[in-house]
Write an enzyme that holds these catalytic residues in place. Sequence first.
Site, short mmCIF file in Angstrom:
data_model
loop_
_atom_site.label_atom_id
_atom_site.label_comp_id
_atom_site.label_asym_id
_atom_site.label_seq_id
_atom_site.Cartn_x
_atom_site.Cartn_y
_atom_site.Cartn_z
N CYS A 148 0.84 -1.20 0.00
CA CYS A 148 0.00 0.00 0.00
C CYS A 148 0.87 1.25 0.00
O CYS A 148 1.46 1.61 1.03
CB CYS A 148 -0.93 0.00 1.22
SG CYS A 148 -1.97 1.46 1.35
N CYS A 199 -0.40 4.08 2.27
CA CYS A 199 -0.13 3.86 3.69
C CYS A 199 1.33 4.15 4.04
O CYS A 199 1.62 4.80 5.05
CB CYS A 199 -0.42 2.40 4.07
SG CYS A 199 -2.03 1.77 3.56
N ASP A 200 2.25 3.66 3.22
CA ASP A 200 3.65 3.63 3.62
C ASP A 200 4.58 4.55 2.86
O ASP A 200 5.76 4.67 3.22
CB ASP A 200 4.16 2.19 3.49
CG ASP A 200 3.40 1.22 4.39
OD1 ASP A 200 2.89 1.68 5.43
OD2 ASP A 200 3.32 0.03 4.05
#
Length: 311
Positions: free
Chosen positions: A136, A139-140
């Site tokens: 993701c 997300c990261d």
Amino acid sequence: MNKPDYQLIIIGGGPAGLTAGLYAARGRIKTLLIEKGATGGQVLLTDWVDNYPAFAEGVSGFELIDKMTVHAERFGLEKKFAAVESLDLQGDLKKVQLDSGETLTAQAVILCTGAKPRQIAVPGEEELQGKGVSYCATCDGPFYRDQEIAVLGGGNTAIQEAIHLTKFAKKVTVIHRRDTLRATAILQEKAFANEKISFIWNAQVNEIFGKESVEAVQILHNEGLTSVLPVTGIFILIGVKPNNEVLPLHQLKTDQEGFLITDSEMGCFDLPGVYAAGDIRSKKFRQIINAAGEGANAELSAEHYLGTLPG
């Protein structure tokens, strides 16, 4: 109608299921949450969550789920750790059969079985999940400021996320098994025009190296040669698949990939009292926060449905 064991059964204990359980327990609905493993779902594989509101300094995936679990338990949510064998969602009484042979019944059910990223099953992938192996970019991505990273995939998601990652990374190398991308023309144009993105064609990742975190990936080229690309992170973006193995798909409406289609209130079409929330739903974005929001929405819809039933 026989008296049900519960008013509501929630299947799945990720952010969607835990939020639905919190709302239901707080609303004094007789509820059971069933989870086959540890509560948390994919969040437990996330080393650090940096974009969940109220955690200004970020929070580990484990701690976030622990806090969600404690919050739900504060209101007395009943949980059962067991694997679901089969479901019958038709009729007034929904039936949940466990692999132990036990059958439970409820007036309403919320399906929160989630999804899982498609993996490449190479050495190092599992060991370094959350330590440089990610599925993701949203997300990261911010963890990779001024670093060199790789993206595996050539579809819309992979290329869109590669472009997104250039906001943070110094260099993004896209590795694709073909010599042309599958992404739409407009995304391809943006990627090719981006000075931070380079491409390795006709290749796949053969191994991921690193001790404490990702240090490099070994690339297997279609002609049989191998090479090593030093990177501090690799985003494997070849799609996700639904955890729908135990769901009665003949009773549910799904998209082509098997994700559940619901209405705006999380209701599963033609099945009164049946709802879905979180990553099992057919949708564009899969984030912890929208899973939690959908869990709340599903529970409120289920609570309203239960209020319409006689008795």
